[in-house]
Design a protein around this motif. Structure first.
Motif, PDB file in Angstrom:
ATOM      1  N   LEU A  61       0.820  -1.209   0.000  1.00 28.09           N
ATOM      2  CA  LEU A  61       0.000   0.000   0.000  1.00 28.09           C
ATOM      3  C   LEU A  61       0.850   1.254   0.000  1.00 28.09           C
ATOM      4  N   GLN A  80       1.539  -0.789  -6.510  1.00 31.79           N
ATOM      5  CA  GLN A  80       0.891  -0.283  -5.304  1.00 31.79           C
ATOM      6  C   GLN A  80      -0.521  -0.853  -5.280  1.00 31.79           C
ATOM      7  N   ASP A  82      -4.040  -1.999  -2.500  1.00 32.56           N
ATOM      8  CA  ASP A  82      -4.715  -2.199  -1.232  1.00 32.56           C
ATOM      9  C   ASP A  82      -5.132  -3.662  -1.160  1.00 32.56           C
ATOM     10  N   GLN A  84      -7.217  -5.108   0.500  1.00 30.78           N
ATOM     11  CA  GLN A  84      -8.658  -5.319   0.656  1.00 30.78           C
ATOM     12  C   GLN A  84      -9.417  -5.131  -0.658  1.00 30.78           C
ATOM     13  N   ARG A  85      -8.744  -4.544  -1.662  1.00 30.01           N
ATOM     14  CA  ARG A  85      -9.352  -4.320  -2.981  1.00 30.01           C
ATOM     15  C   ARG A  85      -8.269  -4.553  -4.035  1.00 30.01           C
ATOM     16  N   LEU A 105      -4.359  -4.874   8.413  1.00 31.37           N
ATOM     17  CA  LEU A 105      -5.561  -4.721   7.598  1.00 31.37           C
ATOM     18  C   LEU A 105      -6.768  -4.366   8.470  1.00 31.37           C
ATOM     19  N   ALA A 111     -10.319  -8.671   3.194  1.00 26.74           N
ATOM     20  CA  ALA A 111      -9.053  -8.916   2.498  1.00 26.74           C
ATOM     21  C   ALA A 111      -8.907 -10.395   2.162  1.00 26.74           C
TER      22      ALA A 111
END
Length: 253
Positions: A61, A80, A82, A84-85, A105, A111
């Motif tokens: 991230l 880069q 995330d 969770q996405r 997280l 996630a």
């Protein structure tokens, strides 16, 4: 921060576990690996050396970590991202790995659900978390130093974040909620070896998120002196060897 993390913390704290994790990954003979929270690339560089020569995509991230890691382990594709996405299509990876990242997280079930989405059928999720703070001798001494430097409201980053996901039953329940089946759970204690406690303290105070708390609350150089004094009193000036405990999980999609 990435430079301090790489210089002072990686050799002592993270490389021993990376060597163990890459052996576990290699045994699965993956062709396409996705790494989450890759940091400066300590595990990434080992994954690139697996004999089956897998394709490795490393993500983090933090933009600064991605920039540093891509220079350290240029054989991987760096993004880069995330956790969770994840910005990847479904079913694209045989193995997802994450060394000491899931504790950060905010929504672990979300996630883990996205990890399951990007895994191919029969793919594996291999990751580690730290055990309770009391099982990591270096960080027990570090936290004692912070509490001595800040007798009122000391920084609580280490007990609450790196060591805040230290109940294996909770981890297994989160994996199940995400539709992942735990195949293996291991409690692993390895020795960290520090040539200098002063350098290790510098790494913790300048190469982790506790840096911001220290700089906001007082004289960073005075805090460092107090932390070094406390860590040295507990562990010695170095060279010193101390135990560190983690949990390693392997789950199947």
């Amino acid at each position: 921060m990435p430079a301090a993390y790489e210089q002072y913390l990686v050799p002592v704290v993270f490389r021993p576990f990376a060597e163990d994790m890459v052996a576990k990954a290699a045994a699965l003979r993956p062709r396409r690996i996705l790494e989450l929270a890759a940091g400066t690339g300590v595990l990434t560089s080992h994954l690139l050396d697996i004999a089956s020569a897998p394709e490795v995509t490393a993500t983090d991230l933090n933009e600064a970590m991605v920039a540093f890691g891509s220079a350290r382990a240029p054989g991987a594709v760096w993004r880069q991202a995330d956790a969770q996405r994840l910005p990847f299509p479904g079913g694209g990876f045989d193995l997802v790995v994450c060394q000491f990242g899931v504790m950060f997280l905010p929504d672990r079930v979300a996630a883990f659900t996205d990890v399951r989405r990007v895994l191919a059928p029969g793919g594996r999720f291999l990751f580690s978390t730290w055990g309770p703070l009391g099982t990591h001798a270096f960080e027990v001494a570090l936290q004692a130093g912070l509490e001595r430097a800040f007798p009122v409201d000391p920084p609580r980053f280490f007990p609450t974040v790196p060591h805040g996901y230290a109940d294996p039953a909770v981890v297994v329940a989160d994996l199940a909620a995400a539709g992942l089946a735990v195949e293996e759970e291991q409690e692993l204690t390895l020795q960290g070896r520090a040539a200098s406690i002063a350098d290790l303290a510098t790494g913790y105070l300048t190469g982790t998120p506790v840096r911001a708390a220290v700089e906001a609350r007082g004289d960073a150089s005075a805090v460092r002196a107090t932390v070094v004094e406390e860590m040295t009193a507990r562990l010695g000036p170095g060279p010193v060897s101390a135990p560190m405990t983690a949990y390693v999980f392997r789950a199947a999609a």
